[in-house]
Design a protein around this motif. Structure first.
Motif, PDB file in Angstrom:
ATOM      1  N   SER A   1      37.505  32.139 -61.342  1.00 26.54           N
ATOM      2  CA  SER A   1      37.818  31.480 -60.074  1.00 26.54           C
ATOM      3  C   SER A   1      39.151  31.936 -59.493  1.00 26.54           C
ATOM      4  CB  SER A   1      37.844  29.959 -60.250  1.00 26.54           C
ATOM      5  OG  SER A   1      38.828  29.570 -61.196  1.00 26.54           O
ATOM      6  N   MET A   2      39.988  32.614 -60.311  1.00 24.10           N
ATOM      7  CA  MET A   2      41.273  33.116 -59.854  1.00 24.10           C
ATOM      8  C   MET A   2      41.493  34.532 -60.371  1.00 24.10           C
ATOM      9  SD  MET A   2      43.889  29.840 -60.215  1.00 24.10           S
ATOM     10  CE  MET A   2      45.280  30.837 -59.664  1.00 24.10           C
ATOM     11  N   SER A   3      42.537  35.158 -59.863  1.00 24.45           N
ATOM     12  CA  SER A   3      42.950  36.484 -60.302  1.00 24.45           C
ATOM     13  C   SER A   3      44.390  36.394 -60.790  1.00 24.45           C
ATOM     14  CB  SER A   3      42.833  37.481 -59.156  1.00 24.45           C
ATOM     15  OG  SER A   3      43.214  38.782 -59.557  1.00 24.45           O
ATOM     16  N   VAL A   4      44.827  37.380 -61.557  1.00 26.37           N
ATOM     17  CA  VAL A   4      46.218  37.382 -61.994  1.00 26.37           C
ATOM     18  C   VAL A   4      47.145  37.485 -60.785  1.00 26.37           C
ATOM     19  CG1 VAL A   4      47.982  38.608 -63.325  1.00 26.37           C
ATOM     20  CG2 VAL A   4      45.674  38.354 -64.260  1.00 26.37           C
TER      21      VAL A   4
ATOM     22  N   TRP B   1      37.003  46.702 -56.892  1.00 27.02           N
ATOM     23  CA  TRP B   1      36.835  45.295 -57.262  1.00 27.02           C
ATOM     24  C   TRP B   1      36.595  45.166 -58.761  1.00 27.02           C
ATOM     25  CZ3 TRP B   1      32.828  42.708 -59.623  1.00 27.02           C
ATOM     26  CH2 TRP B   1      32.931  41.319 -59.646  1.00 27.02           C
ATOM     27  N   MET B   2      35.749  46.052 -59.305  1.00 26.55           N
ATOM     28  CA  MET B   2      35.464  46.013 -60.736  1.00 26.55           C
ATOM     29  C   MET B   2      36.718  46.341 -61.549  1.00 26.55           C
ATOM     30  SD  MET B   2      31.713  47.841 -60.737  1.00 26.55           S
ATOM     31  CE  MET B   2      31.659  47.946 -62.526  1.00 26.55           C
ATOM     32  N   LEU B   3      37.536  47.273 -61.035  1.00 27.09           N
ATOM     33  CA  LEU B   3      38.764  47.630 -61.741  1.00 27.09           C
ATOM     34  C   LEU B   3      39.732  46.449 -61.763  1.00 27.09           C
ATOM     35  CD1 LEU B   3      40.231  49.984 -63.137  1.00 27.09           C
ATOM     36  CD2 LEU B   3      41.236  50.555 -60.929  1.00 27.09           C
ATOM     37  N   LYS B   4      39.865  45.750 -60.642  1.00 27.82           N
ATOM     38  CA  LYS B   4      40.749  44.577 -60.596  1.00 27.82           C
ATOM     39  C   LYS B   4      40.224  43.481 -61.520  1.00 27.82           C
ATOM     40  CE  LYS B   4      42.903  41.269 -57.391  1.00 27.82           C
ATOM     41  NZ  LYS B   4      44.278  41.445 -57.898  1.00 27.82           N
ATOM     42  N   ARG B   5      38.905  43.280 -61.530  1.00 22.92           N
ATOM     43  CA  ARG B   5      38.335  42.256 -62.411  1.00 22.92           C
ATOM     44  C   ARG B   5      38.528  42.623 -63.879  1.00 22.92           C
ATOM     45  NH1 ARG B   5      38.132  37.372 -63.770  1.00 22.92           N
ATOM     46  NH2 ARG B   5      36.239  36.706 -64.845  1.00 22.92           N
TER      47      ARG B   5
ATOM     48  N   GLN C   1      46.663  28.630 -65.746  1.00 21.48           N
ATOM     49  CA  GLN C   1      45.749  29.229 -64.772  1.00 21.48           C
ATOM     50  C   GLN C   1      45.145  30.530 -65.269  1.00 21.48           C
ATOM     51  OE1 GLN C   1      47.961  29.245 -60.995  1.00 21.48           O
ATOM     52  NE2 GLN C   1      48.599  27.154 -61.501  1.00 21.48           N
ATOM     53  N   PHE C   2      45.652  31.050 -66.398  1.00 16.43           N
ATOM     54  CA  PHE C   2      44.959  32.182 -67.015  1.00 16.43           C
ATOM     55  C   PHE C   2      43.557  31.765 -67.467  1.00 16.43           C
ATOM     56  CE2 PHE C   2      49.226  34.037 -67.374  1.00 16.43           C
ATOM     57  CZ  PHE C   2      48.950  35.333 -66.981  1.00 16.43           C
ATOM     58  N   ILE C   3      43.353  30.484 -67.697  1.00 16.31           N
ATOM     59  CA  ILE C   3      42.001  29.988 -67.978  1.00 16.31           C
ATOM     60  C   ILE C   3      41.124  30.161 -66.747  1.00 16.31           C
ATOM     61  CG2 ILE C   3      40.647  27.945 -68.629  1.00 16.31           C
ATOM     62  CD1 ILE C   3      43.141  26.907 -70.078  1.00 16.31           C
ATOM     63  N   ASN C   4      41.680  29.834 -65.575  1.00 16.30           N
ATOM     64  CA  ASN C   4      40.951  30.059 -64.320  1.00 16.30           C
ATOM     65  C   ASN C   4      40.612  31.527 -64.127  1.00 16.30           C
ATOM     66  OD1 ASN C   4      42.877  27.510 -63.486  1.00 16.30           O
ATOM     67  ND2 ASN C   4      40.891  27.417 -62.488  1.00 16.30           N
ATOM     68  N   VAL C   5      41.570  32.403 -64.474  1.00 15.63           N
ATOM     69  CA  VAL C   5      41.339  33.844 -64.334  1.00 15.63           C
ATOM     70  C   VAL C   5      40.200  34.287 -65.240  1.00 15.63           C
ATOM     71  CG1 VAL C   5      42.343  36.136 -64.613  1.00 15.63           C
ATOM     72  CG2 VAL C   5      43.724  34.277 -63.656  1.00 15.63           C
ATOM     73  N   LEU C   6      40.224  33.834 -66.485  1.00 19.00           N
ATOM     74  CA  LEU C   6      39.187  34.216 -67.440  1.00 19.00           C
ATOM     75  C   LEU C   6      37.817  33.728 -66.988  1.00 19.00           C
ATOM     76  CD1 LEU C   6      39.131  35.734 -70.168  1.00 19.00           C
ATOM     77  CD2 LEU C   6      39.092  33.498 -71.293  1.00 19.00           C
TER      78      LEU C   6
END
Length: 473
Positions: A382-385, A274-278, A374-379
């Motif tokens: 709330s979202m992932s790439v 999970w940490m790697l994906k984040r 939506q890269f703002i959401n990722v940062l």
């Protein structure tokens, strides 16, 4: 198309998960070798304090390898999975070395030395892992280091398990015998017949492992066979009705003293993955916003403003992880205040040649450029790439009663792009069958996530943006 036909089955029978300490010792020695070699390559003089640094990094490797299960038995694990388990350990090594050099105020060649060390360590350990794997699997296939296996249980389960072992001689198992019963009309499995078979099979032969594979968990049946095996000192494993569930991955863990089976397990339930994906999400989104969005967003905003009146961005409430509402950012592609509600009160999905879409909006949708905010959401988190695409709240509420396993796709954060989208399931989903297929692909992604799969999806998305997607409208 069923969920299980999306790709070849990924069910892995990990018959052994024993720790392999020689592999740990070998990697620690490679760690020391890599440190010295990196120092030589960068012309960094070694000092007495480097002994302390190497010792600390060896301890860091020990604990990180335990957390990532790097040294679990690997005869039934793919090489890609081994490499993915290696990545967190390399990251820990990088961080430990950087922090150690910082506190020791050793700034000479720090950047080049650190990069050289991690590169050399990654190369040497990867080569060692590959060579060890090939050697062990060669020996296993030749009959060396074999373990004698007996399988009993419901006939279909036994046949499937036996077929798996026979198709993979590198697993290192010799099947001494199998015995299966047909379940039709039976209330309880034929225990006495099973015990007679086991007694006959064990005469003059050594059984290393016994797999019990009933279609449903029968406590008395399993308990009696375990008692028989305990008297013989045989290791017992069983599959308690796994295949009666519509899932392709399971995991077993201890909750205190209680073994628990997790249905639809995902690698992202482990903190390390999970940490790697984040970390991937943060790095990727930050680089995109700085290097691309900084000049591209103003151009798109100007085009939208010149094309039609209204705000540049469109912010819509959608379902995020665990069904929580999130505010998703997009570039506006429809005329200002265009309705998303049909005359009958239902959600008005976007259709081909939709009159609500502006000229610029049609281009943005065709190229997926409207999703880039939506890269703002990722940062913000709330979202992932990469992940299941989020749907509007009203759309989700309408779909939920029609698809039994719809909420499974919300176990992960939604993504800017996803496995379903790169496989053609995007855009309008008026037919419930198309939505089911999209959900099937999302669930497959959740159960089979890997960082390599995320990279593959990102590359395929970029290719589709250039080529053009017929479902993008």
């Amino acid at each position: 198309m069923s969920q299980h036909s999306l790709l070849p089955s990924t069910i892995t029978y990990q018959l052994t998960r024993r720790k392999n300490h020689p592999r740990l010792v070998a990697d620690v020695l490679l760690l020391m070798f890599s440190y010295v070699l990196a120092a030589g390559l960068t012309q960094r003089a070694l000092q007495e304090v480097d002994v302390l640094i190497i010792s600390g990094m060896g301890m860091g490797w020990y604990f990180s390898s335990r957390l990532s299960d790097l040294y679990n038995e690997f005869r039934t694990v793919t090489f890609i999975d081994e490499l993915l388990a290696l990545l967190p350990n390399l990251l820990i090594q990088f961080l430990v070395l950087v922090v150690s050099l910082f506190f020791l105020k050793d700034y000479d060649y720090t950047r080049s030395f650190t990069l050289a060390y991690v590169a050399v360590l990654a190369a040497t350990v990867t080569l060692k892992m590959y060579g060890t794997r090939k050697l062990m699997m060669f020996w296993n296939a030749k009959g060396v280091n074999q373990r004698n296996l007996v399988i009993v249980g419901e006939m279909n389960q036994v046949d499937g398990f036996r077929s798996l072992v026979q198709r993979n001689p590198q697993f290192g198992y010799t099947i001494l015998g199998t015995w299966g019963y047909k379940e039709s009309g039976r209330k309880t499995p034929p225990l006495h017949e099973t015990i007679d078979f086991l007694n006959e099979t064990s005469m003059g032969k050594v059984i290393d492992e016994l797999v019990i594979a009933p279609s449903q968990f029968e406590e008395s049946y399993v308990k009696s066979i375990i008692s028989w095996a305990d008297r013989k000192g045989i290791l017992v494993r069983f599959t308690p009705g796994f295949f009666q569930f519509s899932a392709s991955r399971y995991s077993l863990e201890l909750f205190g003293n209680y073994p628990l089976i997790t249905v639809r397990s995902t690698p992202l339930e482990m903190d390390s993955w999970w940490m790697l994906k984040r970390a991937f999400d943060l790095i990727f989104s930050a680089l995109f916003l700085v290097l691309v969005a900084s000049w591209l967003f103003p151009l798109i905003a100007l085009a939208i403003a010149l094309d039609s009146k209204g705000p540049v961005f469109f912010i819509q409430d959608r379902w995020g992880q665990r069904g929580r509402n999130i505010a998703v950012w997009k570039f506006r592609t429809m005329y200002y205040k265009a309705s998303t509600v049909r005359e009958d009160g239902g959600f008005n999905q976007t259709t081909q040649d939709d009159p609500r879409i502006t000229k610029v909006g049609r281009f943005l949708r065709k190229t997926n450029l409207d999703e880039l905010p939506q890269f703002i959401n990722v940062l913000l988190g709330s979202m992932s790439v990469v992940g299941p695409r989020p749907h509007a709240v009203k759309h989700s509420l309408e779909t939920l009663p029609q698809i039994e396993n719809y909420m499974i796709r919300h176990r992960l954060k939604p993504g800017i792009t996803g496995w379903a989208q790169v496989n053609g399931f995007r855009g309008e989903t008026q037919e419930i069958g198309l939505m089911r297929k999209r959900v099937d692909y999302d669930i497959w992604y959740i159960e089979n996530w890997s960082l390599l799969l995320d990279f593959q999806i990102v590359l395929r998305t970029a290719y589709n943006m250039v080529k053009g997607d017929p479902q993008a409208f």
